[in-house]
Design a protein around this motif. Structure first.
Motif, PDB file in Angstrom:
ATOM      1  N   UNK A  50      46.302  42.445  34.303  1.00 31.40           N
ATOM      2  CA  UNK A  50      46.128  43.922  34.253  1.00 31.40           C
ATOM      3  C   UNK A  50      44.673  44.154  33.899  1.00 31.40           C
ATOM      4  N   UNK A  51      44.167  43.310  32.709  1.00 31.76           N
ATOM      5  CA  UNK A  51      42.716  43.442  32.082  1.00 31.76           C
ATOM      6  C   UNK A  51      41.868  43.199  33.311  1.00 31.76           C
ATOM      7  N   UNK A  52      41.769  42.154  33.891  1.00 34.65           N
ATOM      8  CA  UNK A  52      40.899  41.580  35.095  1.00 34.65           C
ATOM      9  C   UNK A  52      40.861  42.614  35.934  1.00 34.65           C
ATOM     10  N   UNK A  53      41.952  43.065  36.409  1.00 29.89           N
ATOM     11  CA  UNK A  53      42.063  44.137  37.861  1.00 29.89           C
ATOM     12  C   UNK A  53      41.473  45.396  37.311  1.00 29.89           C
ATOM     13  N   UNK A  54      41.754  45.909  36.190  1.00 33.67           N
ATOM     14  CA  UNK A  54      41.229  47.224  35.484  1.00 33.67           C
ATOM     15  C   UNK A  54      39.615  47.026  35.510  1.00 33.67           C
ATOM     16  N   UNK A  55      39.222  45.921  34.871  1.00 33.10           N
ATOM     17  CA  UNK A  55      37.726  45.737  34.898  1.00 33.10           C
ATOM     18  C   UNK A  55      37.229  45.712  36.353  1.00 33.10           C
ATOM     19  N   UNK A  56      37.689  44.864  37.278  1.00 34.27           N
ATOM     20  CA  UNK A  56      37.211  44.934  38.575  1.00 34.27           C
ATOM     21  C   UNK A  56      37.062  46.447  39.227  1.00 34.27           C
ATOM     22  N   UNK A  57      38.150  47.233  38.994  1.00 31.28           N
ATOM     23  CA  UNK A  57      38.376  48.375  39.664  1.00 31.28           C
ATOM     24  C   UNK A  57      37.143  49.341  39.015  1.00 31.28           C
ATOM     25  N   UNK A  58      36.932  49.215  37.560  1.00 27.04           N
ATOM     26  CA  UNK A  58      35.497  49.971  37.084  1.00 27.04           C
ATOM     27  C   UNK A  58      34.529  49.554  37.771  1.00 27.04           C
ATOM     28  N   UNK A  59      34.185  48.305  37.901  1.00 27.05           N
ATOM     29  CA  UNK A  59      32.876  47.615  38.495  1.00 27.05           C
ATOM     30  C   UNK A  59      32.912  48.129  39.866  1.00 27.05           C
ATOM     31  N   UNK A  60      33.823  48.286  40.671  1.00 22.24           N
ATOM     32  CA  UNK A  60      33.977  48.718  42.019  1.00 22.24           C
ATOM     33  C   UNK A  60      33.543  50.539  41.995  1.00 22.24           C
ATOM     34  N   UNK A  61      33.901  50.992  40.968  1.00 19.16           N
ATOM     35  CA  UNK A  61      33.529  52.269  40.784  1.00 19.16           C
ATOM     36  C   UNK A  61      32.228  52.519  40.415  1.00 19.16           C
ATOM     37  N   UNK A  62      31.304  51.690  39.759  1.00 19.09           N
ATOM     38  CA  UNK A  62      30.229  51.565  39.495  1.00 19.09           C
ATOM     39  C   UNK A  62      29.187  51.404  40.826  1.00 19.09           C
ATOM     40  N   UNK A  63      29.608  50.672  41.976  1.00 21.13           N
ATOM     41  CA  UNK A  63      29.086  50.928  43.046  1.00 21.13           C
ATOM     42  C   UNK A  63      29.414  51.836  44.117  1.00 21.13           C
ATOM     43  N   UNK A  64      30.417  52.747  43.457  1.00 25.50           N
ATOM     44  CA  UNK A  64      30.879  54.034  44.315  1.00 25.50           C
ATOM     45  C   UNK A  64      31.916  53.463  45.453  1.00 25.50           C
ATOM     46  N   UNK A  65      32.756  52.481  45.019  1.00 23.74           N
ATOM     47  CA  UNK A  65      33.684  51.986  45.820  1.00 23.74           C
ATOM     48  C   UNK A  65      35.133  52.325  45.154  1.00 23.74           C
ATOM     49  N   UNK A  66      36.187  52.177  45.870  1.00 25.05           N
ATOM     50  CA  UNK A  66      37.619  52.388  45.218  1.00 25.05           C
ATOM     51  C   UNK A  66      37.805  50.981  44.599  1.00 25.05           C
ATOM     52  N   UNK A  67      38.526  50.875  43.567  1.00 27.58           N
ATOM     53  CA  UNK A  67      39.152  49.651  43.261  1.00 27.58           C
ATOM     54  C   UNK A  67      39.638  48.605  43.976  1.00 27.58           C
TER      55      UNK A  67
END
Length: 99
Positions: A50-67
């Motif tokens: 859950x932790x790594x998927x949530x962090x990955x989604x937020x990183x995708x958001x930083x690039x303007x993409x969906x998680x």
């Protein structure tokens, strides 16, 4: 850094994502080693994933993409090595300037 590590909302920088990936790998190895003696410890993989998927989604958001983009094979390298949006996007303010 690490204000809401289990949340899927917002944006994070490459640094926080990289540290999250290192933490994930270390804890995954540790749990795997300990699970040989106590199999119930394998349940700790659930919050770790859950932790790594949530962090990955937020990183995708930083690039303007969906998680969901993090599910693309090798997209991990894009998350680690490319810069996010320099301005505010639909996922929030730039984490680099939002200190």
């Amino acid at each position: 850094m690490f204000k809401a590590p289990f949340s899927f909302e917002g944006r994070i920088r490459r640094t926080e994502y990289g540290i999250s990936a290192i933490i994930f790998i270390i804890l995954m190895i540790l749990i795997e080693l300990l699970a040989d003696k106590a199999p119930f410890l394998e349940l700790l993989f659930i919050p770790l994933l859950w932790f790594i998927i949530a962090q990955g989604a937020k990183r995708c958001h930083d690039k303007g993409k969906e998680g969901w983009y993090q599910m693309i094979p090798f997209y991990f390298f894009s998350l680690i090595f490319t810069v996010g949006d320099k301005t505010q996007n639909k996922y929030g303010k730039n984490p680099k300037t939002d200190v």
